[in-house]
Design a protein around this motif. Structure first.
Motif, PDB file in Angstrom:
ATOM      1  N   THR A   1      -9.064  63.899  -1.161  1.00 53.03           N
ATOM      2  CA  THR A   1     -10.506  63.892  -1.411  1.00 53.03           C
ATOM      3  C   THR A   1     -11.084  65.204  -0.913  1.00 53.03           C
ATOM      4  N   ASP A   2     -11.876  65.893  -1.771  1.00 52.44           N
ATOM      5  CA  ASP A   2     -12.421  67.192  -1.383  1.00 52.44           C
ATOM      6  C   ASP A   2     -13.797  67.045  -0.761  1.00 52.44           C
ATOM      7  N   ALA A   3     -14.436  68.172  -0.503  1.00 50.22           N
ATOM      8  CA  ALA A   3     -15.740  68.166   0.185  1.00 50.22           C
ATOM      9  C   ALA A   3     -16.834  67.541  -0.662  1.00 50.22           C
ATOM     10  N   ARG A   4     -16.668  67.476  -1.966  1.00 48.17           N
ATOM     11  CA  ARG A   4     -17.677  66.853  -2.840  1.00 48.17           C
ATOM     12  C   ARG A   4     -17.495  65.347  -2.925  1.00 48.17           C
ATOM     13  N   GLN A   5     -16.504  64.837  -2.208  1.00 48.54           N
ATOM     14  CA  GLN A   5     -16.151  63.417  -2.272  1.00 48.54           C
ATOM     15  C   GLN A   5     -15.590  63.029  -3.645  1.00 48.54           C
ATOM     16  N   ILE A   6     -14.900  63.990  -4.262  1.00 42.94           N
ATOM     17  CA  ILE A   6     -14.158  63.703  -5.483  1.00 42.94           C
ATOM     18  C   ILE A   6     -12.719  63.408  -5.084  1.00 42.94           C
ATOM     19  N   GLN A   7     -12.295  62.188  -5.340  1.00 43.73           N
ATOM     20  CA  GLN A   7     -10.916  61.797  -5.039  1.00 43.73           C
ATOM     21  C   GLN A   7     -10.025  62.127  -6.234  1.00 43.73           C
ATOM     22  N   LEU A   8      -8.973  62.906  -5.975  1.00 48.83           N
ATOM     23  CA  LEU A   8      -8.010  63.262  -7.010  1.00 48.83           C
ATOM     24  C   LEU A   8      -6.720  62.497  -6.755  1.00 48.83           C
ATOM     25  N   THR A   9      -6.295  61.738  -7.753  1.00 49.14           N
ATOM     26  CA  THR A   9      -5.051  60.966  -7.667  1.00 49.14           C
ATOM     27  C   THR A   9      -4.109  61.424  -8.772  1.00 49.14           C
ATOM     28  N   LYS A  10      -2.909  61.792  -8.379  1.00 54.60           N
ATOM     29  CA  LYS A  10      -1.871  62.177  -9.340  1.00 54.60           C
ATOM     30  C   LYS A  10      -0.707  61.202  -9.194  1.00 54.60           C
TER      31      LYS A  10
END
Length: 476
Positions: free
Chosen positions: A32-41
């Motif tokens: 999860t980045d600073a924008r609160q976007i969770q990236l799942t691969k």
């Protein structure tokens, strides 16, 4: 392979947390980045033995907005990983980047040339890019966005919007670690990175977007890749012909595919690619045999005209325009076509270029043996000259010898200066073939031997007559 970044080539970012499901064949990475976007691969290895599932890994990329505000994501890149040369003496043009609808960009493109400047990166923006890949001589890593309906707004149905590629120099220690020498030509020691850019999108709070990708990491095998639905077989670049013959690209590509299909069909029957090449060459020569016989007779008729042509050249040596007019009149009076002996050679040129284009990329030939040849996809070097490091390749020398034999046995026609120039043809073909796949030299050697056989077989036939044609309306 499968790295996801907002900037192509950017390897920075927050670390991922990983989890493995051995039974399900999946590996999942999350951050999860600073924008609160969770990236799942999530990488999944399919449990299938179907032909078009070998060397396949599926990748699901999911973006989830964990914040309380809408977020605009300015697109992202999915990386193809890198490709690098396979052999010590691979031509640099084997290693490159390819995407659907685009030309094969090899590592030499970045160096520029006489008519272009150097390039640090390659970029292109298009709509609905179906796939992107990096490739070396025989293998490729190919990423294809899968059209899905997981997103209600239809955003997951979009394909690629841009591509990116960048070369890199393989360091000496890495090169040596693969058992290769750092001596000699360093131009081959370049690899290439690539990436496929996906379109921008927006996420409302709590909303997710999932895009699926198919990653193929395996041989550039036409019979396998042509089963894929988005013309992924074009990663072989059969039609990507540059230079003076670029306009012939579609025709050469067609011949390459036909020849490869024929070669694989014959191999399935005889079990040897060398024997398949010999049989295919014999089939081609058999089809052209009547035309070649007619061409040989045409050359003999031209040979009979030589005394008369010599007289004309001597008589009008100070008037080239009149000399050409009289020579053409001589051809017309005796019904001789000066190009009649060239037609078979012209028909064989697309076949030659098709072989040349196909054999350098046909992974099927890799490690195929024939007599002293250990690998038909490589030069048949038997040793190197001591102190010079120059490779001695036998088949190209055999090809040149048989070409000289064919030329000496052929009827002599045309201008003596042109005949002398033609004597350089074996040398030119040696330059084409010497450090190329030995399968090409095998094809040319067999072709030359059959041509010599045909010349000797027709030598005892009654010689053609040379009779002046009557003008219209005249009688004998």
């Amino acid at each position: 392979i499968g790295a996801v970044t907002e900037v192509a080539g950017d390897g920075t970012g927050a670390p991922f947390a990983a989890s493995v499901d051995g039974d399900g064949g999946t590996v999942t990475f999350e951050r999860t980045d600073a924008r609160q976007i969770q990236l799942t691969k999530k990488f999944t290895v399919p449990k299938s033995t179907a032909l078009d599932q070998d060397y396949i890994v599926n990748l699901d990329v999911t973006f989830t907005n964990r914040s309380s505000q809408p977020v605009n994501v300015p697109g992202y890149f999915v990386h193809t990983g890198a490709a690098a040369p396979v052999h010590q003496r691979d031509m640099p043009t084997y290693t490159g980047f390819k995407f659907a609808g685009g030309k094969f960009i090899d590592v030499t493109w970045f160096q520029g040339g006489w008519f272009s400047s150097d390039h640090a990166t390659f970029t292109a923006a298009r709509e609905n890019i179906a796939w992107a890949a990096v490739a070396d001589q025989y293998f490729t890593t190919l990423i294809t966005p899968q059209v899905t309906a997981q997103d209600p707004a239809g955003q997951a149905k979009q394909r690629g919007a841009s591509v990116w590629a960048k070369p890199f120099v393989i360091q000496d220690d890495v090169w040596k670690a693969t058992g290769r020498s750092t001596e000699g030509n360093t131009a081959v020691r370049r690899g290439i990175y690539g990436a496929l850019g996906m379109p921008a999108f927006a996420l409302e709070p709590g909303q997710s977007l999932t895009q699926s990708f198919r990653i193929y990491a395996g041989p550039r095998e036409y019979g396998r890749l042509r089963l894929f639905p988005n013309e992924e077989a074009d990663v072989l670049g059969f039609s990507d012909v540059g230079g003076l013959f670029a306009f012939l690209g579609p025709f050469i590509g067609l011949f390459s595919k036909l020849l490869l299909f024929s070669l694989n069909s014959l191999h399935a029957w005889v079990g040897s690619y060398a024997v398949a090449i010999i049989i295919l060459t014999l089939i081609i020569k058999a089809l052209l045999w009547p035309m070649q016989t007619k061409a040989n007779r045409s050359m003999k008729r031209m040979q009979l005209l030589q005394p008369k042509m010599t007289e004309i050249r001597e008589k009008y040596k100070d008037d080239p325009a009149r000399m050409n007019t009289e020579v053409m009149k001589l051809y017309k009076d005796y019904g001789v076509n000066p190009l009649g002996g060239c037609l078979p050679a012209l028909l064989q040129m697309p076949i030659f270029f098709g072989f040349y284009n196909m054999l350098g990329k046909a992974v099927e030939l890799r490690n195929s043996k024939f007599l002293w040849v250990h690998d038909l996809s490589l030069p048949d070097t038997i040793f190197q000259l001591p102190g010079f490091g120059f490779p001695v390749n036998v088949l190209p020398l055999c090809m040149a010898a048989t070409m000289f034999w064919q030329m000496s046995a052929s009827p002599k026609s045309g201008d003596p200066t042109q005949q002398k120039m033609l004597m350089f043809m074996p040398l030119i073909f040696v330059m084409f073939c010497y450090n190329y796949a030995s399968a090409l030299a095998l094809y040319l050697t067999v072709q030359n031997l059959v041509s010599v056989l045909q010349l000797y077989a027709t030598r005892n036939q009654a010689p053609p007559t040379l009779q002046k044609k009557l003008a219209p309306g005249k009688k004998k």
